[in-house]
Scaffold this active site. Structure first.
Site, PDB file in Angstrom:
ATOM      1  N   ASP A 176     -17.305   7.228  -1.004  1.00 48.90           N
ATOM      2  CA  ASP A 176     -15.880   7.068  -0.149  1.00 48.90           C
ATOM      3  C   ASP A 176     -15.657   8.571   0.255  1.00 48.90           C
ATOM      4  O   ASP A 176     -16.241   9.451   0.230  1.00 48.90           O
ATOM      5  CB  ASP A 176     -14.821   6.764  -1.228  1.00 48.90           C
TER       6      ASP A 176
ATOM      7  N   HIS B  54      -7.383   1.239  -6.154  1.00 50.29           N
ATOM      8  CA  HIS B  54      -7.512   0.084  -5.302  1.00 50.29           C
ATOM      9  C   HIS B  54      -8.470  -1.033  -5.905  1.00 50.29           C
ATOM     10  O   HIS B  54      -9.386  -1.194  -5.685  1.00 50.29           O
ATOM     11  CB  HIS B  54      -8.592   0.765  -4.206  1.00 50.29           C
TER      12      HIS B  54
ATOM     13  N   ARG C 134       0.835  -1.193   0.097  1.00 51.70           N
ATOM     14  CA  ARG C 134       0.063  -0.056  -0.092  1.00 51.70           C
ATOM     15  C   ARG C 134       0.999   1.353   0.080  1.00 51.70           C
ATOM     16  O   ARG C 134       1.713   1.485   0.974  1.00 51.70           O
ATOM     17  CB  ARG C 134      -0.898   0.087   1.208  1.00 51.70           C
TER      18      ARG C 134
ATOM     19  N   GLN D  63     -10.052  -3.794  -3.796  1.00 49.18           N
ATOM     20  CA  GLN D  63     -11.238  -3.140  -3.308  1.00 49.18           C
ATOM     21  C   GLN D  63     -12.324  -3.250  -4.397  1.00 49.18           C
ATOM     22  O   GLN D  63     -13.606  -4.029  -4.078  1.00 49.18           O
ATOM     23  CB  GLN D  63     -11.352  -1.688  -2.764  1.00 49.18           C
TER      24      GLN D  63
ATOM     25  N   ARG E   4     -13.837  -8.333   1.240  1.00 48.65           N
ATOM     26  CA  ARG E   4     -12.325  -8.320   1.133  1.00 48.65           C
ATOM     27  C   ARG E   4     -11.459  -9.471   1.159  1.00 48.65           C
ATOM     28  O   ARG E   4     -10.549  -9.777   0.367  1.00 48.65           O
ATOM     29  CB  ARG E   4     -11.834  -7.018   1.855  1.00 48.65           C
TER      30      ARG E   4
ATOM     31  N   CYS F 263     -16.097   1.763   0.799  1.00 53.15           N
ATOM     32  CA  CYS F 263     -14.946   0.848   0.931  1.00 53.15           C
ATOM     33  C   CYS F 263     -14.712   1.122   2.431  1.00 53.15           C
ATOM     34  O   CYS F 263     -14.016   0.087   2.878  1.00 53.15           O
ATOM     35  CB  CYS F 263     -13.987   1.430   0.184  1.00 53.15           C
TER      36      CYS F 263
END
Ligand code: CP
Ligand code: NVA
Length: 305
Positions: A223, A129, A102, A132, A291, A263
């Site tokens: 988000d 992402h 990440r 996700q 996830r 998310c």
């Protein structure tokens, strides 16, 4: 599949296979546990930013599949500071079977992939992402039974998460609408790339007005207004984004069985109200659980094929 860096790199067939495998692994896990497909395999989890879901879901995914994973905090490696990204990739390749990273700059993901001899998995960058988006479409499949022809409306900041959703929606034949303040819209390049991935039923629409965008939505997605790394812009963004809050009034314009996704982490009271996050349309927590199931599919695909 050598690495998992972007939904853009997957064929629609590969994307569907990952979703099918995720469903299979989820059922197997619910029925008593996964087979030890990753016995003897190891995964390094390298973080330049905080995480709850990504860290725990990758780690537990490896544990369930008989493998081993370990976490490295932002302070430990200081990738690109204490040591070059290329050298981190070269060194980790000698110890582990795969690396999840990440990062702030997406270039660091690309550089890791360039210099690593083991698979690199993107666990979020400033650009995208993808893990996700895989979990999100798994959640959609479970709730709606299909992805083709569904209208997903993303409301808020056109960020890393939005970009991966656009790419996945196009490859899975969904209708992707996005409503953002004009300054925070997807770039023409992103839209053009997304359109290149269109399969039957896919469509992109861009709005400024969220109330218009959400009409007849099957899925509403939001988000945070300020992503990790943008903290200095928070005060300014807080002035601009309030009309983009996902609240009961907004979702009443969508289909009655519309699901709401986020998310997470959520800034409740900003981009989403408690009433919606905890209400009957919310799929936030099944989505978060997914996830782990989606990532098991990525790991099995990368480490056993
Ligand atoms: N959605 C997500 O990636 O959450 P974390 O930042 O907690 O990993
Ligand atoms: N857009 C958010 C997603 C967090 C999972 C961020 O980048 O901070």
């Amino acid at each position: 599949m050598k690495h998992f860096l972007s939904i853009a790199d997957l064929t629609p067939h590969e994307l569907r296979n990952l979703l099918d495998l995720a469903i299979k692994l989820k059922m197997e896990w619910r029925d008593g546990g996964n087979k030890p497909l990753l016995q003897g395999k190891s995964l390094a989890l390298v973080f330049q930013k905080p995480s709850l879901r990504t860290r725990v879901s990758f780690e537990m995914g490896m544990v369930h599949l008989g493998g081993y994973a370990f976490y490295m905090s932002p302070a430990e490696i200081k990738m690109g500071g204490r040591e070059s990204v290329a050298d981190v990739a070269r060194v980790l390749s000698g110890y582990v079977d795969a690396v999840m990273a990440r990062v702030f700059a997406h270039d660091h993901i690309l550089e890791l992939a360039k210099y690593s001899s083991v698979p690199i998995i993107n666990g979020l960058s400033d650009y995208n992402h993808p893990a996700q988006a895989l979990a999100d479409f798994l959640t959609i499949l479970e709730h709606k039974g299909r992805t083709e022809g569904l209208k997903m409306v993303y409301v808020g900041d056109a960020n890393n998460v939005a970009r991966s959703l656009l790419f996945a929606a196009m490859k899975l034949g969904s209708h992707f609408a996005i409503a953002t303040p004009p300054r925070y819209a997807l770039k023409e390049d992103d839209l053009a790339l997304g359109r290149q991935f269109s399969t039957a039923g896919a469509k992109v629409e861009v709005f400024e007005d969220p109330a218009q965008a959400v009409i007849d939505a099957d899925i509403i997605y939001t988000d945070v207004w300020t992503s990790m790394g943008q903290e200095a812009e928070r005060a300014e963004r807080l002035k601009i984004f309030p009309p983009y809050q996902v609240n009961q009034q907004l979702i009443s314009r969508a289909k009655p069985d519309c699901i709401v996704l986020h998310c997470l982490p959520a800034h409740r009271g900003e981009e989403i109200t408690d009433e919606v996050a905890d209400g009957p349309n919310s799929a936030l927590f099944p989505q978060a659980e997914n996830r782990m199931h989606a990532q098991k599919a990525i790991l099995v695909e990368l480490l056993t094929k």
